[in-house]
Write an enzyme that holds these catalytic residues in place. Structure first.
Site, PDB file in Angstrom:
ATOM      1  N   SER A   1       0.805  -1.197  -0.155  1.00 30.40           N
ATOM      2  CA  SER A   1      -0.034   0.261   0.348  1.00 30.40           C
ATOM      3  C   SER A   1       0.935   0.791   0.083  1.00 30.40           C
ATOM      4  O   SER A   1       1.870   1.311  -0.614  1.00 30.40           O
ATOM      5  CB  SER A   1      -0.917  -0.265   0.962  1.00 30.40           C
ATOM      6  N   ASN A   2       0.211   2.395   0.321  1.00 23.55           N
ATOM      7  CA  ASN A   2       1.489   3.715   0.307  1.00 23.55           C
ATOM      8  C   ASN A   2       0.325   5.012   1.981  1.00 23.55           C
ATOM      9  O   ASN A   2      -0.396   3.661   2.433  1.00 23.55           O
ATOM     10  CB  ASN A   2       0.837   4.130  -0.845  1.00 23.55           C
ATOM     11  N   HIS A   3       0.934   5.733   1.833  1.00 22.52           N
ATOM     12  CA  HIS A   3       1.079   6.483   2.910  1.00 22.52           C
ATOM     13  C   HIS A   3       0.030   7.547   2.901  1.00 22.52           C
ATOM     14  O   HIS A   3      -0.545   7.907   3.999  1.00 22.52           O
ATOM     15  CB  HIS A   3       2.085   7.319   3.430  1.00 22.52           C
ATOM     16  N   SER A   4      -0.637   6.867   1.613  1.00 26.08           N
ATOM     17  CA  SER A   4      -2.214   8.240   2.030  1.00 26.08           C
ATOM     18  C   SER A   4      -3.074   8.004   2.646  1.00 26.08           C
ATOM     19  O   SER A   4      -3.652   6.413   3.045  1.00 26.08           O
ATOM     20  CB  SER A   4      -3.110   7.559   0.484  1.00 26.08           C
TER      21      SER A   4
ATOM     22  N   ALA B   1      -5.668   7.527  -3.261  1.00 25.51           N
ATOM     23  CA  ALA B   1      -3.924   7.012  -3.676  1.00 25.51           C
ATOM     24  C   ALA B   1      -3.712   5.582  -4.675  1.00 25.51           C
ATOM     25  O   ALA B   1      -3.372   4.878  -3.560  1.00 25.51           O
ATOM     26  CB  ALA B   1      -2.526   6.559  -2.984  1.00 25.51           C
TER      27      ALA B   1
END
Ligand code: CTP
Length: 346
Positions: A154-157, A221
């Site tokens: 995943s990502n930091h959004s 994101a």
């Protein structure tokens, strides 16, 4: 005069015109909790106490926030009373479906949370109605691509930006659908929420809504890569894989801008870590959007997570506008001003 004195004066017994004064002073009247009895009396125009008399005397918008036992809410008499109040132009929230009074189990009848009531108040009091009746689709948060049943990419959004846009668009009168991946913030009361765990699920949700949307604001994101074959069981450390076979996910924004309805507005976000404007302009062309909101993750106060952002807006016609550092909630309003103007042809 102190607040206490003012209240004492308003509620001083024997003031024959209390209901008129209260009714006139109000910008909006909120009745929370609205019991079955109060709803019944208001629906029939009773005026034998201060509250019901004030309701007849006010010209301010009135919001009923019901709270009662689930059987009382479902009773045909209450159903009829609520329908009648709505016909008369009163706003009546649907109660939440959840735990009721102690020992009474769970069901529809629970008073909506304060955040939901405040959201409705915001919509009632908002003076900017440029998006009234418009269908606005907003995506937010990060998608998660499974590696195995306990791990994901995943990502930091955090979803803050999209949540702020959805809340503000709904306040401005739009019919808002919020498609949310994983978020760290509470989602606003008001918009219809569709949860989408993976990029594929988000792509499907957007595809299902885009044909009817007047505006798409793609603040999510989505993960750009997914694991080709996620493991059905938890991967063990001993003897487990040390690399993952990844494949690219679909570009949701690009597909959506190809499927949009005529006259609609499509807005993308571009998070860059190099020459932000250059990268954003390239994405605007490639994804065929009307406006690209570009920011630089490496810049202080911008990007994922924080409450602020500093962005450059790039338009299809080549216009470039640098906005100062501002709260994401303020940026949401700025973006909606521009989207409203595009939709209304100005
Ligand atoms: N986006 C999308 N589908 C994806 C990835 C991104 O619709 N699979 C959208 C984002 O919501 C955003 C815009 O495309 O509105 C730009 O996202 P960004 O991650 O900056 O662009 P990418 O195309 O993924 O390019 P890169 O990561 O290579 O910079």
């Amino acid at each position: 005069m102190t607040g206490r004195q003012a209240l004492a004066e308003i509620f001083e017994p024997g003031h024959a015109l209390d209901h008129i004064r209260l009714a006139r002073e109000a910008d909006v009247v909120v009745i929370a909790p609205a019991t079955a009895d109060l709803i019944a009396r208001a629906a029939h125009g009773h005026a034998n106490d201060l509250l019901t008399a004030s309701l007849l005397a006010t010209s301010a918008p009135v919001l009923f926030v019901p709270a009662m036992n689930d059987h009382m809410w479902a009773h045909p008499q209450t159903v009829r009373n609520v329908a009648h109040l709505r016909e008369l132009g009163y706003r009546v929230l649907d109660p939440d479906d959840g735990p009721l009074a102690i020992g009474e189990g769970s069901g529809p009848g629970r008073m909506p949370e304060p955040d939901t009531i405040f959201a409705h108040l915001g919509r009632i009091l908002e003076s900017d109605n440029t998006l009234r009746g418009r269908r606005v689709l907003v995506t937010t948060g990060a998608t998660r691509e499974p590696v195995d049943p306990v791990r994901f990419i995943s990502n930091h959004s955090t979803g803050k930006m999209g949540a702020a846009i959805a809340a503000a668009a709904w306040r401005r009168g739009a019919d808002v659908t919020l498609i949310a991946g994983h978020t760290d913030v509470p989602l606003p009361g008001g918009p219809r929420v569709i949860r989408a765990e993976t990029t594929e699920a988000m792509a499907r949700a957007v595809a299902g809504e885009i044909a009817a949307a007047d505006a798409l604001i793609m603040a999510a994101a989505p993960a750009d890569f997914t694991v080709k074959t996620p493991s059905a069981s938890k991967m063990k450390r001993e003897g487990g894989a040390t690399s993952l076979d990844l494949v690219q996910t679909a570009d949701i924004l690009q597909a959506a801008s190809g499927a949009r309805k005529r006259g609609s507005v499509v807005v993308g976000f571009a998070l860059e870590t190099g020459d932000a404007a250059e990268g954003g302009a390239e994405k605007l062309r490639a994804k065929n959007v009307d406006m690209m909101v570009v920011n630089d993750q490496n810049e202080e106060g911008a990007g994922f997570g924080g409450d602020t952002n500093r962005v450059t807006l790039l338009s299809r016609d080549g216009k470039r506008e640098e906005l100062p550092l501002m709260l994401k909630t303020e940026l949401a309003e700025e973006l909606l001003d521009r989207i409203g103007a595009l939709l209304n042809g100005s």
